[in-house]
Design a protein around this motif. Sequence first.
Motif, PDB file in Angstrom:
ATOM      1  N   ARG A 220      42.085 -11.181  36.782  1.00  0.00           N
ATOM      2  CA  ARG A 220      43.338 -11.901  37.036  1.00  0.00           C
ATOM      3  C   ARG A 220      43.604 -12.105  38.526  1.00  0.00           C
ATOM      4  O   ARG A 220      44.408 -12.957  38.905  1.00  0.00           O
ATOM      5  CB  ARG A 220      44.506 -11.164  36.399  1.00  0.00           C
ATOM      6  N   SER A 221      42.957 -11.340  39.359  1.00  0.00           N
ATOM      7  CA  SER A 221      43.145 -11.496  40.804  1.00  0.00           C
ATOM      8  C   SER A 221      42.300 -12.622  41.383  1.00  0.00           C
ATOM      9  O   SER A 221      42.550 -13.071  42.505  1.00  0.00           O
ATOM     10  CB  SER A 221      42.810 -10.189  41.525  1.00  0.00           C
ATOM     11  N   LEU A 222      41.287 -13.083  40.634  1.00  0.00           N
ATOM     12  CA  LEU A 222      40.430 -14.156  41.131  1.00  0.00           C
ATOM     13  C   LEU A 222      41.160 -15.496  41.017  1.00  0.00           C
ATOM     14  O   LEU A 222      41.827 -15.757  40.016  1.00  0.00           O
ATOM     15  CB  LEU A 222      39.126 -14.212  40.327  1.00  0.00           C
ATOM     16  N   PRO A 223      41.067 -16.346  42.015  1.00  0.00           N
ATOM     17  CA  PRO A 223      41.702 -17.684  41.920  1.00  0.00           C
ATOM     18  C   PRO A 223      41.042 -18.487  40.811  1.00  0.00           C
ATOM     19  O   PRO A 223      39.816 -18.607  40.752  1.00  0.00           O
ATOM     20  CB  PRO A 223      41.452 -18.300  43.308  1.00  0.00           C
ATOM     21  N   GLU A 224      41.858 -19.031  39.930  1.00  0.00           N
ATOM     22  CA  GLU A 224      41.349 -19.620  38.695  1.00  0.00           C
ATOM     23  C   GLU A 224      40.543 -20.887  38.933  1.00  0.00           C
ATOM     24  O   GLU A 224      39.404 -21.014  38.465  1.00  0.00           O
ATOM     25  CB  GLU A 224      42.529 -19.910  37.770  1.00  0.00           C
TER      26      GLU A 224
END
Length: 384
Positions: A220-224
Amino acid sequence: MTQLPDGRYVDDAPYDPQASLQQLERRDLDAPNWVLIWRKFKTHKLGLFSGLFLLLSYLMLPFAGFIAPYTPNERNGDHLYAPPQAVHFFHEGEFKGPFIYPITAEPDLETFQWKFIPDISDPQNLRFFCKGDDYKLAGFIPADTHLFCAPEGATVFLWGSDRLGRDVFSRILYGAQLSLTVGLIGITVSFTLGILFGSIAGYFGGRTDWIINRVIEILRSLPELPLWLALSAAVPSNWSPVAVFFVISIILGILDWPGLARAVRAKFLSLREEEYVRAAEMMGAGSGRVIRKHLLPNFMSHLIASATLSIPAMILGETALSFLGLGLRAPAVSWGVMLNDAQNLASIEIYPWTAIPMLPIIVVVLAFNFLGDGLRDSLDPYQQ
């Protein structure tokens, strides 16, 4: 019933000692849960109409080739960027049935563009259940019959044609087969992973819960969007459109499961302390049976509502990737691939019908959102 002098009513039927004291006076309150859900859902008009629209849309997918007058890549070199043609029923006050006016292309020496002029003196009736180019019904049944076709020597571009002379209406119908299906495949992958890891983390807790939570937080911390682009760019360009379609669907599903897993975990943490769960464990039920038979059914309403709200996100994800040229590619036909041809704002200003593929995307996403709202309100029929 007999009315007493003081205004009270007394049932004059004989006393029946065998009558069940547990019987409800209103039998409709003792209806099955799905009946109560349906009664509540019918009162949500937007959700009901959206559900019917989506049902018809998905039932139409196997018959897109039959409904479309052209195949998706059929070109007409004499009608590049042809404007939409209207279907008429009356000619000079006389009913002639559905017909079109043939259009001819003439050069405009002032704007250096082709002008398409309809010949209103020559109405030509549409042909129905006619022979046309070959297609595959439901993807595997060869057929060549179309619902309607253009008259001989004329064209029928209901929503215009694109830069290669392909019918926009026909391509939108074919594009729906991929754009609407990608959401179903993606949500299947997402829900399988989300329910699996979320239920394991919420039910067992401890180190297992800690590890799964850390994985969820990392994802969830990775830019989508950059992650989508990176994974899509890793797909080999020489793969077939079908293989790329399934890979894109799986990628969208894999990146969507952490949110659902966290919601499932939170619900399981509260439900696992309930008396019926403890009773099932004391009677020897295994953890798998407790999760399947006792925990998930109490969470099913939230899962169904989440699914209807997550599918439009999958559709928009595929559209965005294909629009950027990193998702499905030609000769595959999807709404995102069609919008990829409409990136030039100057082209849209001159030929606005090339942006029509935006309309089905907007309508379908709104329909899924309205359906999700209706289901979310209806899946708990006892809340009011």
